[in-house]
Design a protein around this motif. Structure first.
Motif, PDB file in Angstrom:
ATOM      1  N   ASP A 187      -8.003   7.230  -1.150  1.00 18.47           N
ATOM      2  CA  ASP A 187      -7.446   5.886  -1.028  1.00 18.47           C
ATOM      3  C   ASP A 187      -8.341   5.037  -0.128  1.00 18.47           C
ATOM      4  O   ASP A 187      -8.582   3.862  -0.400  1.00 18.47           O
ATOM      5  CB  ASP A 187      -6.025   5.992  -0.454  1.00 18.47           C
ATOM      6  N   TYR A 225      -6.233  12.905  -0.690  1.00 16.86           N
ATOM      7  CA  TYR A 225      -5.677  11.705  -1.317  1.00 16.86           C
ATOM      8  C   TYR A 225      -5.870  10.508  -0.406  1.00 16.86           C
ATOM      9  O   TYR A 225      -6.276   9.421  -0.829  1.00 16.86           O
ATOM     10  CB  TYR A 225      -4.193  11.965  -1.587  1.00 16.86           C
ATOM     11  N   LEU A 254      -0.924  23.775   0.599  1.00 17.48           N
ATOM     12  CA  LEU A 254      -1.735  23.174  -0.471  1.00 17.48           C
ATOM     13  C   LEU A 254      -1.507  21.668  -0.523  1.00 17.48           C
ATOM     14  O   LEU A 254      -2.448  20.875  -0.648  1.00 17.48           O
ATOM     15  CB  LEU A 254      -1.349  23.828  -1.804  1.00 17.48           C
ATOM     16  N   LEU A 255      -0.246  21.277  -0.390  1.00 16.45           N
ATOM     17  CA  LEU A 255       0.097  19.853  -0.425  1.00 16.45           C
ATOM     18  C   LEU A 255      -0.589  19.110   0.712  1.00 16.45           C
ATOM     19  O   LEU A 255      -1.118  18.012   0.521  1.00 16.45           O
ATOM     20  CB  LEU A 255       1.609  19.685  -0.340  1.00 16.45           C
ATOM     21  N   ILE A 297      -1.109  12.703  -8.221  1.00 20.22           N
ATOM     22  CA  ILE A 297      -2.042  13.340  -7.292  1.00 20.22           C
ATOM     23  C   ILE A 297      -1.534  14.710  -6.843  1.00 20.22           C
ATOM     24  O   ILE A 297      -2.302  15.653  -6.728  1.00 20.22           O
ATOM     25  CB  ILE A 297      -2.247  12.428  -6.051  1.00 20.22           C
ATOM     26  N   VAL A 298      -0.249  14.806  -6.590  1.00 22.07           N
ATOM     27  CA  VAL A 298       0.305  16.076  -6.124  1.00 22.07           C
ATOM     28  C   VAL A 298       0.100  17.135  -7.207  1.00 22.07           C
ATOM     29  O   VAL A 298       0.390  16.886  -8.372  1.00 22.07           O
ATOM     30  CB  VAL A 298       1.807  15.916  -5.823  1.00 22.07           C
ATOM     31  N   PRO A 299      -0.450  18.285  -6.838  1.00 23.12           N
ATOM     32  CA  PRO A 299      -0.680  19.321  -7.851  1.00 23.12           C
ATOM     33  C   PRO A 299       0.607  19.645  -8.611  1.00 23.12           C
ATOM     34  O   PRO A 299       1.687  19.704  -8.020  1.00 23.12           O
ATOM     35  CB  PRO A 299      -1.136  20.523  -7.031  1.00 23.12           C
ATOM     36  N   LEU A 300       0.441  19.850  -9.903  1.00 24.29           N
ATOM     37  CA  LEU A 300       1.608  20.059 -10.762  1.00 24.29           C
ATOM     38  C   LEU A 300       2.449  21.234 -10.302  1.00 24.29           C
ATOM     39  O   LEU A 300       3.674  21.202 -10.381  1.00 24.29           O
ATOM     40  CB  LEU A 300       1.148  20.295 -12.195  1.00 24.29           C
ATOM     41  N   ILE A 301       1.797  22.265  -9.804  1.00 23.55           N
ATOM     42  CA  ILE A 301       2.559  23.453  -9.429  1.00 23.55           C
ATOM     43  C   ILE A 301       3.481  23.135  -8.262  1.00 23.55           C
ATOM     44  O   ILE A 301       4.602  23.646  -8.186  1.00 23.55           O
ATOM     45  CB  ILE A 301       1.602  24.625  -9.099  1.00 23.55           C
ATOM     46  N   ILE A 302       3.036  22.231  -7.383  1.00 23.74           N
ATOM     47  CA  ILE A 302       3.890  21.860  -6.245  1.00 23.74           C
ATOM     48  C   ILE A 302       5.047  21.007  -6.734  1.00 23.74           C
ATOM     49  O   ILE A 302       6.206  21.235  -6.359  1.00 23.74           O
ATOM     50  CB  ILE A 302       3.057  21.132  -5.179  1.00 23.74           C
ATOM     51  N   GLY A 313       2.930  26.297  -0.907  1.00 23.83           N
ATOM     52  CA  GLY A 313       2.882  24.975  -1.535  1.00 23.83           C
ATOM     53  C   GLY A 313       2.686  23.887  -0.496  1.00 23.83           C
ATOM     54  O   GLY A 313       1.925  22.943  -0.724  1.00 23.83           O
ATOM     55  N   VAL A 363      -4.157  18.534  -0.172  1.00 22.37           N
ATOM     56  CA  VAL A 363      -4.298  17.505  -1.198  1.00 22.37           C
ATOM     57  C   VAL A 363      -4.020  16.122  -0.621  1.00 22.37           C
ATOM     58  O   VAL A 363      -4.721  15.162  -0.935  1.00 22.37           O
ATOM     59  CB  VAL A 363      -3.368  17.819  -2.384  1.00 22.37           C
ATOM     60  N   LEU A 364      -3.019  16.021   0.246  1.00 21.91           N
ATOM     61  CA  LEU A 364      -2.683  14.705   0.788  1.00 21.91           C
ATOM     62  C   LEU A 364      -3.802  14.165   1.673  1.00 21.91           C
ATOM     63  O   LEU A 364      -4.069  12.964   1.663  1.00 21.91           O
ATOM     64  CB  LEU A 364      -1.367  14.762   1.565  1.00 21.91           C
ATOM     65  N   ALA A 400       7.387  23.364  -8.385  1.00 25.22           N
ATOM     66  CA  ALA A 400       8.146  24.192  -7.439  1.00 25.22           C
ATOM     67  C   ALA A 400       9.251  23.362  -6.788  1.00 25.22           C
ATOM     68  O   ALA A 400      10.421  23.770  -6.760  1.00 25.22           O
ATOM     69  CB  ALA A 400       7.204  24.756  -6.381  1.00 25.22           C
ATOM     70  N   GLY A 409      -5.335  22.415  -7.342  1.00 26.61           N
ATOM     71  CA  GLY A 409      -3.951  22.749  -7.658  1.00 26.61           C
ATOM     72  C   GLY A 409      -3.758  23.197  -9.093  1.00 26.61           C
ATOM     73  O   GLY A 409      -2.640  23.181  -9.583  1.00 26.61           O
ATOM     74  N   ILE A 449      -9.414  17.397  -6.036  1.00 28.38           N
ATOM     75  CA  ILE A 449      -7.952  17.355  -5.909  1.00 28.38           C
ATOM     76  C   ILE A 449      -7.308  18.015  -7.126  1.00 28.38           C
ATOM     77  O   ILE A 449      -6.395  18.821  -7.009  1.00 28.38           O
ATOM     78  CB  ILE A 449      -7.444  15.897  -5.798  1.00 28.38           C
ATOM     79  N   ARG A 475       0.827  -1.212   0.000  1.00 29.39           N
ATOM     80  CA  ARG A 475       0.000   0.000   0.000  1.00 29.39           C
ATOM     81  C   ARG A 475       0.861   1.262   0.000  1.00 29.39           C
ATOM     82  O   ARG A 475       0.623   2.190  -0.756  1.00 29.39           O
ATOM     83  CB  ARG A 475      -0.872  -0.014   1.251  1.00 29.39           C
TER      84      ARG A 475
END
Lengths: 397, 562
Positions: free
Chosen positions: B550, B546, B538-539, A238-243, B535, B542-543, A246, B498, B494, A227
């Motif tokens: 899951d 996520y 924001l992360l 999943i992580v936003p592209l901007i992050i 960032g 999102v996590l 960066a 972003g 999600i 897992r």
């Protein structure tokens, strides 16, 4: 509920009343007439005229009993009227409206709208059934129109992002291939294309190579921390592209990869990996393990087993994963914007600049070409999926 | 419960188990079951399983390492950067140390000693051209520091001129670079450096000079290294910075000064004379250069941001500020991130809801139409999904502009006056429409895959039991489709939270997201710490989502392309 009992009869023999089809056609005619009238600054006249004309036509045509001739007549009539209102383009619009009304009149009058429905539905339910379809149709139009609009605009002879009067009148001088010409001759666009074609395949190879191996590993029956590993491998999606952009910008500048091809390729490979993992593990779910055991039993070593037994069977999944990875890299703009420098300017980057500065509709020509490519890719992936499911003995859906 | 006669242990005759048991009996001891090679079966199975596990891990390892290096490490680096603050203590080490004694609450400017430390730090930083970077870093916290540092960086060169002139007037030998080199350099080094091509061998301090002239030795060492590596000059040929003269003056002023070594006479003479030199106050010089140095707030800010790690960027990201008096809210006109986060969440929610409203009917009709028609219509969903994001964004730009397709159509139909065309782009509306279109397939596909598994017989059963269409839908069909809504919503949310490209192009100023601000801080304002902090927040959001995704859907169940 009186109407319910009336309507409970075999649909083949069902005939609505004259008032019903004349009325509904008149309603459509009224809306249509109002729109046309509005364009000529006379909405009310248009509304009344549209309703009256359509009611009369509906009544007359159905009474004549000649469906084929009537419908062709409607198309011709529409084309002629349209031509006088707005030239060639008007004629085409008119013919289309004529076809629509011709179809509508007989669809209503002959009771065809109930032909495919269960006979016990109330009129309200029938109305809802078709309203729902119209709503869905509108959503499909919403989905597809933006893409369709781009294509004709890319043949614009002017440097506008909108339809010129010449284009609407379908005059040949309104159209040209100059934006395509610009794309194929302009050095900026060509350099961008070359970079894209250099970076995307390299990133795809990396993603597919590592990804396929890992997917095979992940599909073993016992994998410790499965897992957690899966979560890490999927995270680039999943992580936003901007992050991601960066983080990569900061980190790659530290280690001197910022502004290099290698940096962009590595970044794009990381972004493509989740797609490879997902598609290949999905293919491996249906993979029959006894085949590899049989191969081993017959004396094949693991490498031979992999290349002659397992690989051909999972190849469709690998290829479609690769296509996903390719399109991810080929389409990607945020990360390359940060990780790359001017030397690694890719096609999406060039488009992004063009959109921000709105330089020329060459973007639309590129967009049209990209749509063509995505249609090709979509078809390939779909074919591969079917083939893979057939190979694995599932019925393709 | 096993039947007595057919249970494995009751079987008689030549079964493999019995064979093994007989063999054991023959050996005289009832041992565990053995595998073919004679090891106990349990152990051999465990070993086989371990081998399998290791093989699986070996297959995964290359990719895992690859992702960790190319993706996870950068993310970790970004998280680290959001609290990292070494720049202050790296650039102004002596000042920071000296400020520890200073009470920020006193409302008084630090003493001369601190200004001396600042002079040393500032001079070196200005030579290395690091003072402007620090100035802009502190400017995020206190406006005006940037120009303060820039101005003083220019002036600081002249602060020590008094002492340089005094020494040179005393004895012209002080003007000669070799004098300095001989006093401070080790004998070996002086021997090698004499006559050598610039920059010459790396400078070495004389062993005992640091005990006589500690400050001078330290600063001359920095000077020598700097001109050798940066300018490529030899200390034998370059006159030291005025800073070194000042340091020497301070060293000579120390109580109980004694010196023995090269040029002893010269140094002793200088020590004699030094008490007669004109003494300048650095505090006065600094405040003369820029009166802001007389403002305790500047000093308090430096002291507050002296630690190597700071929550300052995170506080900035939530419209707070770390001040000497503790955490405070920023002035109302500078509170932009709260609004921006709210807007990002609000717009993402709007987009998610629009996607549910538009996606549900489409998924329903796709799941309930005959396979052939559904597959055809599916193309209409998949084509946008496969089309380049930039193509779709440019399409919406073309559609929504004031001179765009929709406005043209509306004007042509007479619904909108030519003079008052609708403003649909460069605002929230434009972003919401374009992003709803772009993310709609991500809602339709999971919804469809859930709806396709809902058995139609339930609906029929409900209707035959007398439920109306609405009741059937709401009580029977809809609850079964909720997992699809959940999966699609989280996915869309999600993705939208972003988003960067589409808001950047069609969002204008009111339709931008937090990601646009992050990009701005990375590429335009260069406030990387704040970008990293934004960032990270924001992360984190999102996590969490996520994780929920899951939990609810399972990350393995993500489907691509239907």
């Amino acid at each position: 509920m009186a109407s319910t009992t009336e309507n409970v009869q075999p649909s083949a023999g069902f005939r609505p009343t004259t008032g019903f089809y004349v009325g509904v056609t008149a309603l459509f005619g009224a809306v249509f007439g109002m729109l046309v009238g509005n364009a000529q600054d006379a909405p009310l006249i248009g509304l009344i005229a549209g309703a009256a004309i359509m009611a009369a036509l509906a009544f007359g045509l159905v009474a004549s009993g000649q469906e084929r001739i009537s419908r062709w007549g409607m198309i011709v009539l529409g084309a002629i009227v349209g031509y006088f209102v707005a030239d060639v383009a008007g004629a085409i619009m008119g013919a289309l409206s004529g076809w629509f009304f011709g179809w509508l009149i007989f669809w209503l009058a002959k009771g065809r709208y109930r032909a495919h429905l269960v006979p016990y539905l109330t009129p309200g339910q029938v109305l809802w059934h078709y309203t729902f379809r119209v709503i869905c149709g509108a959503i499909f139009v919403f989905l597809i129109t933006p893409i369709l609009v781009v294509m004709p605009l890319s043949f614009n002879a002017e440097n506008f992002f909108t339809f010129t009067p010449e284009m609407l009148q379908l005059k040949p001088e309104g159209y040209s291939l100059k934006h395509y010409n610009d794309f194929f001759t302009n050095s900026d666009w060509q350099a961008a294309l070359k970079n894209s074609l250099l970076i995307a395949p390299a990133a795809t190879m990396l993603a597919v190579g590592f990804g396929t191996l890992a997917a095979i590993g992940l599909s073993q029956p016992t994998v410790p921390f499965r897992r957690a590993i899966m979560a890490i491998l999927i995270s680039p999606m999943i992580v936003p592209l901007i992050i991601s952009a960066a983080g990569m910008y900061f980190f790659y500048s530290r280690i001197g990869l910022q502004g290099t091809y290698l940096g962009v390729v590595l970044a794009h490979a990381a972004l493509g990996i989740p797609f490879v993992i997902i598609t290949v593990t999905a293919t491996l779910v249906g993979f029959d393990r006894s085949l590899t055991r049989a191969a081993a039993n017959l004396g094949a070593n693991p490498v031979t087993t992999f290349f002659t037994v397992q690989m051909p069977l999972i190849l469709p999944g690998v290829i479609s994963g690769g296509l996903f990875a390719f399109i991810t890299s080929f389409d990607e703009v945020v990360v390359v914007l940060f990780v790359g420098s001017a030397g690694q300017k890719t096609l999406p980057w060039q488009m992004f600049i063009g959109l921000r500065e709105q330089i020329s509709p060459t973007i639309l020509a590129v967009a049209t070409l990209l749509v063509a490519i995505s249609i090709l890719l979509l078809a390939t992936v779909e074919l591969l999926r079917r083939r893979s499911e057939r190979l694995r003995g599932m019925s393709p859906g | 419960m096993t039947d007595r006669t057919t249970g494995p242990d009751q079987m008689t005759g030549a079964t493999p188990d019995n064979g093994m048991r007989n063999a054991n009996r023959a050996n005289g001891k009832p041992g565990p079951m053995l595998s073919a090679d004679g090891t106990p079966l349990k152990r051999s199975l465990r070993r086989a399983q371990r081998r399998q596990k290791i093989r699986a891990l070996m297959l995964i390892a290359p990719l895992l390492i690859f992702v960790l290096l190319t993706f996870i490490a950068p993310i970790a680096d970004m998280l680290f950067r959001s609290v990292q603050n070494q720049i202050v203590s790296d650039t102004l080490p002596r000042t920071v140390a000296s400020l520890e004694r200073w009470d920020g609450q006193s409302g008084e400017v630090p003493d001369e000693q601190t200004f001396r430390a600042l002079y040393l730090d500032m001079f070196i930083a200005a030579e290395r051209k690091e003072h402007t970077r620090l100035g802009s870093r502190l400017n995020y916290e206190l406006t005006g520091v940037s120009s303060l540092f820039r101005r003083t960086g220019r002036d600081v060169d002249d602060f020590g001129e008094v002492y340089e002139d005094a020494f040179n007037d005393l004895d012209p030998k002080w003007e000669d670079p070799t004098t300095w080199a001989r006093i401070l350099g080790s004998a070996d080094w002086v021997g090698e450096a004499e006559g050598a091509e610039a920059p010459g061998p790396d400078f070495e301090l004389r062993d005992d000079v640091a005990s006589y002239l500690p400050l001078t030795a330290e600063l001359y060492g920095i000077f020598a290294e700097f001109i050798q590596t940066e300018d490529g000059d030899s200390p034998m040929e370059e006159e030291p910075w005025t800073l070194v003269y000042t340091a020497l003056y301070w060293d000579l002023q120390r109580q109980g000064f004694a010196y023995s070594g090269p040029e002893a006479d010269l140094v002793r003479a200088a020590a004699q004379a030094a008490s007669g030199f004109e003494n300048v106050s650095l505090k006065a010089l600094f405040i003369d250069s820029d009166k802001d140095w007389g403002d305790p707030e500047v000093w308090a800010t430096i002291k507050t941001y002296a630690p190597e790690y700071t929550p300052g960027y995170f506080l900035n990201a939530v419209d707070r500020q770390l001040t000497p008096d503790g955490v405070e809210k920023r002035p109302a006109n500078e509170q932009i991130y709260g609004i921006l986060f709210q807007r990002t969440i609000f717009m993402s929610l709007t987009i998610t809801i629009s996607c549910i409203l538009l996606g549900y009917p489409v998924a329903y009709i796709l799941a309930n139409l005959p396979m052939r028609t559904a597959n055809l219509l599916m193309i209409l969903v998949l084509l946008p999904f496969w089309t380049s994001l930039l193509v779709r964004t440019s399409a919406w730009k073309v559609m929504l502009q004031q001179q765009g397709v929709i406005n043209d159509t509306l004007v042509w139909l007479g619904l909108v006056d030519d003079a008052s065309r609708l403003v649909m782009i460069n605002n929230q509306f434009g972003t919401i429409v374009a992003m709803t279109h772009i993310l709609l397939p991500f809602m339709i596909l999971p919804l469809y895959s859930v709806m396709a598994t809902i058995p139609p017989s339930y609906v029929r059963a409900s209707k035959s039991l007398g439920a109306t269409n609405w009741t059937t839908f709401w009580r029977v069909y809809f609850p079964q489709s909720v997992p699809g809504i959940g999966a699609g919503s989280i996915l869309v949310f999600i993705l939208s939270i972003g988003y960067y490209i589409t808001p950047e192009i069609v969002g204008g100023t009111t339709g931008t997201f937090i990601s646009n601000r992050i990009a701005y801080h990375i590429s335009s304002s260069l406030n990387w710490g704040l970008a990293a902090a934004l960032g990270s927040i924001l992360l984190a959001v999102v996590l969490i989502l996520y994780y929920l995704y899951d939990r609810i859907v399972g990350i393995d169940n993500v489907k691509l392309g239907g």
